[in-house]
Design an enzyme around this catalytic site. Structure first.
Site, PDB file in Angstrom:
ATOM      1  N   CYS A 172      -1.331   4.970  -5.523  1.00 24.40           N
ATOM      2  CA  CYS A 172      -2.268   4.234  -4.675  1.00 24.40           C
ATOM      3  C   CYS A 172      -2.476   2.900  -5.364  1.00 24.40           C
ATOM      4  O   CYS A 172      -2.780   2.870  -6.566  1.00 24.40           O
ATOM      5  CB  CYS A 172      -3.588   4.983  -4.505  1.00 24.40           C
ATOM      6  SG  CYS A 172      -4.865   4.001  -3.691  1.00 24.40           S
ATOM      7  N   THR A 206       0.871  -1.169   0.000  1.00 25.06           N
ATOM      8  CA  THR A 206       0.000   0.000   0.000  1.00 25.06           C
ATOM      9  C   THR A 206       0.909   1.221   0.000  1.00 25.06           C
ATOM     10  O   THR A 206       1.949   1.209   0.674  1.00 25.06           O
ATOM     11  CB  THR A 206      -0.920   0.028   1.235  1.00 25.06           C
ATOM     12  OG1 THR A 206      -1.468   1.341   1.392  1.00 25.06           O
ATOM     13  CG2 THR A 206      -0.163  -0.313   2.497  1.00 25.06           C
TER      14      THR A 206
END
Length: 241
Positions: free
Chosen positions: A196, A83
């Protein structure tokens, strides 16, 4: 082949993509019935999202540092956090383990530099776009990042948290992202960095007029290259360290 410790679940939609891409890469490289050696700890994203919303990055760092120690104890030879946003606490994670940690922004910066570019438009969560931790990391490699306007940042963030982390991919949202991308290009972005891991579920190479850099795929390639050949790469250690 080395064992990769994967801190995932933030969200599981992108972690599943990370896992799929890693195994596909190993199968391509080694053939036969080979698959990636992975130890995965998938956290409950609701806990992490609550800490993000409160701005309690210390508690978030404690949580992920403890999970990283568990992965090391389980036999991981190197560690990844799949992430982008939670790399805000990457230092805490690195300090918690003795095994190498592959920072996703280092891998991304290496890919941008290899393409001969120096300025990218950065799309990500509001935390990634508005705080300096990610842009500062790119800057260590000589990569400048342009972020969207405040209104555009809100659009990008909302699509990530209201749609993409739930596996919802809408054509309307793709068009909204393309408007943001076009403005970033007009501002001087030579490429678009999907900062992202969920965004590449929505945005593809053909959705932008400049090169697109999908951080999930880039991170996987860097991590599995290390796992397969064991050679140290620049992306493993902090630049300038």
């Amino acid at each position: 082949m080395k064992t990769v410790g994967v801190l995932g679940g933030m969200s599981w939609e992108s972690s599943a993509e990370w896992y799929r891409l890693a195994n596909e890469l190993v199968r391509r490289e080694l053939g036969g019935h080979h698959s990636a050696r992975i130890v995965l700890d998938s956290v409950d994203f609701a806990e992490v999202e609550a800490l993000q919303s409160r701005g309690d990055w210390e508690a978030a760092g404690d949580l992920l540092a403890e999970r990283a120690r568990r992965l090391e104890a389980a036999g991981a030879d190197l560690l990844v956090l799949c992430t982008n946003t939670m790399h805000l606490v990457a230092d805490r994670i690195e300090e918690a383990v003795a095994i190498p940690f592959l920072h996703i922004a280092d891998a991304a910066a290496a890919a941008v530099a290899a393409a001969g570019l120096r300025t990218v438009g950065l799309l990500g969560t509001a935390f990634t776009m508005e705080q300096s931790f990610y842009r500062d990391r790119l800057a260590r490699h000589g990569i400048a990042a342009i972020v969207p306007s405040a209104g555009e940042r809100a659009v990008v963030h909302d699509v990530i948290y209201a749609e993409l982390v739930h596996g919802v991919v809408r054509e309307e949202s793709r068009r909204r992202f393309q408007v943001v991308i076009d403005r970033l290009v007009r501002e001087g972005a030579e490429g678009i960095l999907l900062g992202c891991t969920e965004i590449e579920l929505l945005i593809r190479a053909e959705d932008a007029p400049v090169p697109v850099f999908p951080t999930t795929a880039i991170h996987v390639e860097a991590a599995m290259s290390l796992a397969l050949d064991g050679r140290e790469r620049d992306a493993v250690s902090s630049p300038g360290a």
